[in-house]
Design an enzyme around this catalytic site. Structure first.
Site, PDB file in Angstrom:
ATOM      1  N   HIS A 113       2.080  -1.295   1.102  1.00 32.08           N
ATOM      2  CA  HIS A 113       2.856  -1.758  -0.010  1.00 32.08           C
ATOM      3  C   HIS A 113       3.726  -0.896  -0.593  1.00 32.08           C
ATOM      4  O   HIS A 113       3.568   0.174  -0.747  1.00 32.08           O
ATOM      5  CB  HIS A 113       2.043  -2.348  -1.292  1.00 32.08           C
ATOM      6  CG  HIS A 113       0.994  -3.405  -0.812  1.00 32.08           C
ATOM      7  ND1 HIS A 113       1.516  -4.728  -0.703  1.00 32.08           N
ATOM      8  CD2 HIS A 113      -0.257  -3.229  -0.585  1.00 32.08           C
ATOM      9  CE1 HIS A 113       0.246  -5.392  -0.455  1.00 32.08           C
ATOM     10  NE2 HIS A 113      -0.733  -4.341  -0.112  1.00 32.08           N
ATOM     11  N   PRO A 114       5.094  -1.125  -0.801  1.00 32.53           N
ATOM     12  CA  PRO A 114       5.938  -0.323  -1.486  1.00 32.53           C
ATOM     13  C   PRO A 114       5.780   0.007  -2.786  1.00 32.53           C
ATOM     14  O   PRO A 114       5.260  -0.990  -3.454  1.00 32.53           O
ATOM     15  CB  PRO A 114       7.449  -1.091  -1.362  1.00 32.53           C
ATOM     16  CG  PRO A 114       6.977  -2.662  -1.245  1.00 32.53           C
ATOM     17  CD  PRO A 114       5.597  -2.467  -0.559  1.00 32.53           C
ATOM     18  N   ALA A 173       1.471 -10.531  -6.617  1.00 32.43           N
ATOM     19  CA  ALA A 173       2.620 -10.675  -7.468  1.00 32.43           C
ATOM     20  C   ALA A 173       3.474 -12.309  -7.304  1.00 32.43           C
ATOM     21  O   ALA A 173       4.397 -12.620  -8.096  1.00 32.43           O
ATOM     22  CB  ALA A 173       3.812  -9.729  -7.221  1.00 32.43           C
ATOM     23  N   PHE A 233      -0.203   0.473  -7.859  1.00 31.76           N
ATOM     24  CA  PHE A 233      -0.668  -0.647  -8.571  1.00 31.76           C
ATOM     25  C   PHE A 233      -0.642  -1.756  -7.665  1.00 31.76           C
ATOM     26  O   PHE A 233       0.592  -2.078  -7.169  1.00 31.76           O
ATOM     27  CB  PHE A 233       0.310  -0.914  -9.777  1.00 31.76           C
ATOM     28  CG  PHE A 233       0.012  -2.264 -10.571  1.00 31.76           C
ATOM     29  CD1 PHE A 233      -1.346  -2.324 -11.336  1.00 31.76           C
ATOM     30  CD2 PHE A 233       0.835  -3.133 -10.629  1.00 31.76           C
ATOM     31  CE1 PHE A 233      -1.699  -3.634 -11.825  1.00 31.76           C
ATOM     32  CE2 PHE A 233       0.411  -4.184 -11.350  1.00 31.76           C
ATOM     33  CZ  PHE A 233      -0.662  -4.493 -12.071  1.00 31.76           C
TER      34      PHE A 233
END
Length: 173
Positions: free
Chosen positions: A70-71, A127, A123
């Site tokens: 994940h970015p 989303a 984190f």
């Protein structure tokens, strides 16, 4: 790339793993799912994915490998781009809303960095459908947790993300 379940079941091992790594970057998870083929239906794939994820998440290195896919949400410019066209249907347009949004984005960028500094991983949250403010609220609620709690929270969120990505891969989303 959208595949039918039959096409997915018939992919070579190498190609199946490559497609699965788009859904979740845990190599252990991807290999186990590819080895579990063929699946009778999409629900069987999801059930296998959940069961394998339950096994995989017991090893912190597997979790961190999945999280690395994940970015990091830490750059205000990228956050502005992400949320530029996001509108919360319950939100009311008010003067100064743009300034508030910038404040939220700056707080989200700072919170993400604080989270990374505290826990050693980014984190992770499902989303989809969440506004920047909702993301910030979730981040701030989780920031006081201990690392073990956050590994578990992030693992649960990762599984939600993986399930959505599997749905998209197989044209079920």
């Amino acid at each position: 790339m959208s595949l039918t379940l039959a096409q997915f079941n018939n992919l070579s091992q190498e190609v199946a793993i490559a497609q699965l790594l788009i859904c979740c970057t845990s190599s252990v998870w991807a290999n186990k799912i590819a080895n579990a083929r063929p699946f009778a239906d999409f629900d069987a794939l999801l059930a296998n994915s959940d069961a394998i994820w339950d096994e995989v998440q017991t090893n912190e290195a597997n979790l961190l490998e999945a999280f690395d896919g994940h970015p990091q949400i830490g750059n205000v410019a990228s956050l502005k781009e992400k949320y530029r066209n996001t509108q919360d249907s319950a939100a009311h347009e008010q003067s100064g809303a743009n300034d508030a949004a910038d404040d939220v984005l700056e707080a989200l960028a700072k919170g993400n960095q604080d989270y990374l500094d505290k826990f050693g991983f980014i984190f992770i949250v499902f989303a989809t459908g969440k506004s920047a403010q909702q993301m910030l609220d979730l981040l701030l609620a989780r920031l006081p947790n201990d690392r073990a709690t956050e590994l578990a929270n992030a693992a649960a969120e990762q599984n939600k993300i993986t399930r959505l990505r599997l749905s998209k891969l197989l044209g079920n989303a």
